[in-house]
Write a protein that holds these residues in place. Sequence first.
Motif, PDB file in Angstrom:
ATOM      1  N   LEU A   1       0.831  -1.200   0.000  1.00 14.77           N
ATOM      2  CA  LEU A   1       0.000   0.000   0.000  1.00 14.77           C
ATOM      3  C   LEU A   1       0.869   1.256   0.000  1.00 14.77           C
ATOM      4  O   LEU A   1       0.557   2.240  -0.675  1.00 14.77           O
ATOM      5  N   GLN A   2       1.968   1.211   0.749  1.00  7.70           N
ATOM      6  CA  GLN A   2       2.901   2.352   0.730  1.00  7.70           C
ATOM      7  C   GLN A   2       3.418   2.598  -0.686  1.00  7.70           C
ATOM      8  O   GLN A   2       3.411   3.724  -1.188  1.00  7.70           O
ATOM      9  N   ASN A   3       3.844   1.521  -1.340  1.00 11.78           N
ATOM     10  CA  ASN A   3       4.463   1.666  -2.661  1.00 11.78           C
ATOM     11  C   ASN A   3       3.463   2.127  -3.719  1.00 11.78           C
ATOM     12  O   ASN A   3       3.778   2.969  -4.562  1.00 11.78           O
ATOM     13  N   LEU A   4       2.251   1.594  -3.662  1.00 11.52           N
ATOM     14  CA  LEU A   4       1.233   2.004  -4.627  1.00 11.52           C
ATOM     15  C   LEU A   4       0.870   3.472  -4.409  1.00 11.52           C
ATOM     16  O   LEU A   4       0.728   4.246  -5.364  1.00 11.52           O
ATOM     17  N   THR A   5       0.729   3.871  -3.138  1.00  7.54           N
ATOM     18  CA  THR A   5       0.445   5.274  -2.806  1.00  7.54           C
ATOM     19  C   THR A   5       1.521   6.189  -3.382  1.00  7.54           C
ATOM     20  O   THR A   5       1.221   7.239  -3.959  1.00  7.54           O
ATOM     21  N   GLU A   6       2.777   5.753  -3.233  1.00  2.69           N
ATOM     22  CA  GLU A   6       3.897   6.572  -3.713  1.00  2.69           C
ATOM     23  C   GLU A   6       3.920   6.670  -5.241  1.00  2.69           C
ATOM     24  O   GLU A   6       4.151   7.738  -5.801  1.00  2.69           O
ATOM     25  N   ALA A   7       3.653   5.549  -5.908  1.00  4.24           N
ATOM     26  CA  ALA A   7       3.642   5.574  -7.372  1.00  4.24           C
ATOM     27  C   ALA A   7       2.536   6.490  -7.892  1.00  4.24           C
ATOM     28  O   ALA A   7       2.724   7.237  -8.860  1.00  4.24           O
ATOM     29  N   LEU A   8       1.372   6.441  -7.198  1.00  2.00           N
ATOM     30  CA  LEU A   8       0.223   7.246  -7.623  1.00  2.00           C
ATOM     31  C   LEU A   8       0.441   8.738  -7.389  1.00  2.00           C
ATOM     32  O   LEU A   8      -0.234   9.576  -7.984  1.00  2.00           O
ATOM     33  N   LEU A   9       1.372   9.081  -6.502  1.00  3.32           N
ATOM     34  CA  LEU A   9       1.696  10.492  -6.301  1.00  3.32           C
ATOM     35  C   LEU A   9       2.865  10.898  -7.204  1.00  3.32           C
ATOM     36  O   LEU A   9       2.813  11.943  -7.862  1.00  3.32           O
ATOM     37  N   ALA A  10       3.887  10.052  -7.252  1.00  4.35           N
ATOM     38  CA  ALA A  10       5.083  10.387  -8.031  1.00  4.35           C
ATOM     39  C   ALA A  10       4.736  10.633  -9.497  1.00  4.35           C
ATOM     40  O   ALA A  10       5.287  11.546 -10.134  1.00  4.35           O
ATOM     41  N   VAL A  11       3.814   9.851 -10.040  1.00  8.57           N
ATOM     42  CA  VAL A  11       3.471   9.961 -11.461  1.00  8.57           C
ATOM     43  C   VAL A  11       2.948  11.365 -11.806  1.00  8.57           C
ATOM     44  O   VAL A  11       2.996  11.784 -12.962  1.00  8.57           O
TER      45      VAL A  11
END
Lengths: 170, 170, 170, 170
Positions: B125-135
């Motif tokens: 969940l941390q990683n998906l959250t980060e990818a969804l913001l970084a993009v």
Amino acid sequence: MKRRIALISTGGTIEKTYDELSGVLANHVSVLDVMLASLELRGVEVQRVQLMNKDSLDMTPEDHTLIAQTAGEMARTMAGVIVVHGTDRLAVSGHRVVELVGTPASPIVFTGAMRPYELRSTDALQNLTEALLAVQLVAPGVYVAMHNQVLQFPGVTKDKLLGTFVKVPA
Amino acid sequence: MKRRIALISTGGTIEKTYDELSGVLANHVSVLDVMLASLELRGVEVQRVQLMNKDSLDMTPEDHTLIAQTAGEMARTMAGVIVVHGTDRLAVSGHRVVELVGTPASPIVFTGAMRPYELRSTDALQNLTEALLAVQLVAPGVYVAMHNQVLQFPGVTKDKLLGTFVKVPA
Amino acid sequence: MKRRIALISTGGTIEKTYDELSGVLANHVSVLDVMLASLELRGVEVQRVQLMNKDSLDMTPEDHTLIAQTAGEMARTMAGVIVVHGTDRLAVSGHRVVELVGTPASPIVFTGAMRPYELRSTDALQNLTEALLAVQLVAPGVYVAMHNQVLQFPGVTKDKLLGTFVKVPA
Amino acid sequence: MKRRIALISTGGTIEKTYDELSGVLANHVSVLDVMLASLELRGVEVQRVQLMNKDSLDMTPEDHTLIAQTAGEMARTMAGVIVVHGTDRLAVSGHRVVELVGTPASPIVFTGAMRPYELRSTDALQNLTEALLAVQLVAPGVYVAMHNQVLQFPGVTKDKLLGTFVKVPA
């Protein structure tokens, strides 16, 4: 090399919660520490600054000024600053930073939560995760990171109906 | 206005998990959908692309090429692309994008997980959250977002000992 | 007035798990303690006995005998005994109690888990909750409490296909 | 052979909660169904009866009578009855059963929760687990199962200070 950032806590919903389990097991650990411990932080090294512990509705003008000054000051020596803040008056503190500091030396990112960590459906962990990433990616300035968005001050306000922050058209 | 992004799923640990509860209640919902539903997404509108469902150790060169081509193609029409990928060969696909596409038209962000969603201590969940913001925040290019870091290809590799991705000195 | 019961831990899946979060926050707290702390225990006062920490597949005949003797001994001074045990050889220890002790002075209730506490879909908390209630309700004897059932020894065996314990027709 | 039991729901804290995630994924599934799906039920087969959905503070004398009559009636055809009830007036309904039915044909076990399922520190799952086990172990009668205790009516009352049920000395 991890970037050193400051995490200034001021209270609000994100911290208001009380996790009974961790309460029993680890008495003097705050909810923010529980959340930080549950994340894998390879990009930043967090220095905790417990400035105050207030529902933001109870903050005085002096409180907002103290938060803004502290954040601006820490932005000079750290690679970034996160401010955990009650959402009701978060925008007041955000604008105060812009007034007092202008463009800070490093990014200052506010965050908070609409639903406490104690709830299964909390947004606290999402928002903290986002603030901890955004502070590494954005240019020096003042922001709020929440709900999969990063918005820059000035011109940010809480939309109570939507339950999130929005950018006000200039 | 939400940015339209594509989320290409290819399998790997992040999806390998099986949540018994949601399995019973919502039979045909994947773990990725459960995670997406638990996040408040105000910045992006996600279009799901289920490209394959493979442990990345089983991926053939053709698989890596297909992933790279699909990501590059979708980057032309979308504001960004996220690729959910097994971590073991994630860097192979990442470098293939750089080889085939060079700098894509919009950011392509890979992510994955070391510990499946089914575990309480998951990083999914941390990683998906980060990818969804970084993009939303990075310039067009190819990246991996995981563990509070965003690293740009080429020159990214999985450090098995650390259990995360690191940048290789050029 | 709470009944004083002994909780003998021997290892197995229910304890094998490692909760990273609590690991960080409360280093020397075992998974069983985390589970006990999450329950509201008004009926029993638990005295913890950490007898061994073995996957039950590795247990020797001497181990089974030690478990049976300890349980039988503690049943004489306590209002009940719970034995947390790996499920693969749980029935061996259960039958050993019957052989060595016959009908114990107070109820001896075995329990365990098919899926570790670390998994969201764990059955550990359900089974421990059930053992902690059953020990107050059943007559002196030897039992396994798991999966919403209380079965009395002798004549109990693990059904590997069903993934639970069943009563063997005499 | 599983015992057939009725689970009568009447509302209260245990059901008041709203799990946003399951709400999105499985719109018409109640919190009780989510909890039941998360348990492994080998002893009982549950027949759900949604009788009413009220905070127990709003219950009228007619509501208590309806609950008592329905429970008593179902106890005649089922191997047991569980009543999920708001804790504030749970004892009123419990005593009403005793008044109207005396000793029911099979056990009637009330349960509820002090902290909604939506909270990480909920007691709802513990209490439901206990009721689902107790209903198989106790003699015909009227009980409350909560917080690791099974107390028999009459003479049961909620202790607001302790936040649980206690037996009143006769």
